[in-house]
Design an enzyme around this catalytic site. Structure first.
Site, PDB file in Angstrom:
ATOM      1  N   SER A 143       0.658  -0.718  -0.257  1.00 34.45           N
ATOM      2  CA  SER A 143       0.410   0.143   0.175  1.00 34.45           C
ATOM      3  C   SER A 143       1.051   1.187   0.158  1.00 34.45           C
ATOM      4  CB  SER A 143      -1.183   0.279   1.167  1.00 34.45           C
ATOM      5  OG  SER A 143      -1.457   1.362   1.461  1.00 34.45           O
ATOM      6  N   TYR A 156      -0.886  -0.334  11.097  1.00 36.59           N
ATOM      7  CA  TYR A 156      -1.670  -0.617   9.715  1.00 36.59           C
ATOM      8  C   TYR A 156      -0.109  -0.624   7.856  1.00 36.59           C
ATOM      9  CZ  TYR A 156      -3.637  -0.775   4.863  1.00 36.59           C
ATOM     10  OH  TYR A 156      -3.739  -1.296   3.355  1.00 36.59           O
TER      11      TYR A 156
END
Length: 249
Positions: A143, A156
């Site tokens: 990501s 995350y």
């Protein structure tokens, strides 16, 4: 559609929706046989029918990537069916954004187990077959959070920075076996990923942010994966970072 992957075998995790579903279809449209793994078997069965309509073969594997036995058996079942594994797409992921000081440790554990441990175990399970073939490609979905850490995304981001570190170290271990490693780092994508967030204020903020832009579609990310895995054997696309045109950070 050019069938550049004819005769190749791929395994895609998190294939029941979003990027995983789009990737499985894209690989199949280029001729690959595709094993599709996720927890929602009913969704996988529907996807398998779509793959078969593209004149390709599908193998449905109901599995939970956080269970080590499941992560290993996905690979074993793929090899049992087709006797090879050329492409592993580690796509399964979860994003539970919230401030560090109020976040339940269980949410951290879940992200670590899905985003990082499951990916690493599946990769380890795939390596012996790829080494034997002297051919293979591991694609790890990270990501932009693996490049830039932002508030409410600490854990995350930690998992996605971890994916990047693991992938680069792995590449240096396996390149002599003709195994390629690619990290895909998408920005905002229109998927179910945000649906699992439980912190209401953070979810509202993130939804407002992504709705302010033209988000990437799962097919856009799938196209980047197809690009990487269809390069000539001497070309390893190590990293692809892609954002919506409207995304600043």
């Amino acid at each position: 559609m050019s069938r550049q992957l004819e005769g190749r075998v791929a395994l895609v995790t998190g294939a029941s929706s979003g990027i995983g579903e789009a990737t499985a279809l894209a690989l199949a449209s280029h001729g690959a046989k595709v094993a599709i793994a996720a927890r929602r078997e009913d969704r996988l069965q529907m996807l398998a029918r779509r793959i078969e309509s593209l004149r390709s073969e599908a193998l449905v594997i109901a599995a939970d990537i956080t269970v080590e036995g499941d992560a290993r058996s996905m690979v074993e079942r793929t090899l049992a069916r087709w006797d090879r594994l050329d492409i592993l797409v580690n796509n399964a992921g979860v994003m539970l954004l919230e401030p560090v000081d109020t976040a339940p440790a269980e949410n951290w554990r879940r992200m670590l187990n899905v985003n990082l441990m499951g990916l690493m175990v599946a990769t380890q399970a795939a390596l012996p077959a790829m080494r034997k073939q002297r051919d293979g490609h591991i694609v790890n979905i990270s990501s932009t959070a693996g490049k830039v850490a932002n508030p409410t995304a600490a854990v995350y981001a930690a998992t996605k920075f971890g994916v990047g570190g693991f992938s680069e170290s792995l590449r240096k271990e396996v390149f002599k076996d003709n195994i390629r490693v690619t990290v895909i780092e998408p920005g905002a994508v229109a998927t179910e990923l945000r649906d699992h967030m439980t912190h209401a204020e953070t979810k509202q903020t993130i939804e407002a942010w992504v709705n302010s832009m033209r988000q990437l579609q799962p097919e856009d990310v799938a196209a980047s994966i197809v690009y990487a895995v269809t390069q000539p054997p001497h070309v390893n696309v190590n990293e692809i970072l892609l954002r919506p045109t409207d995304q600043e950070r």
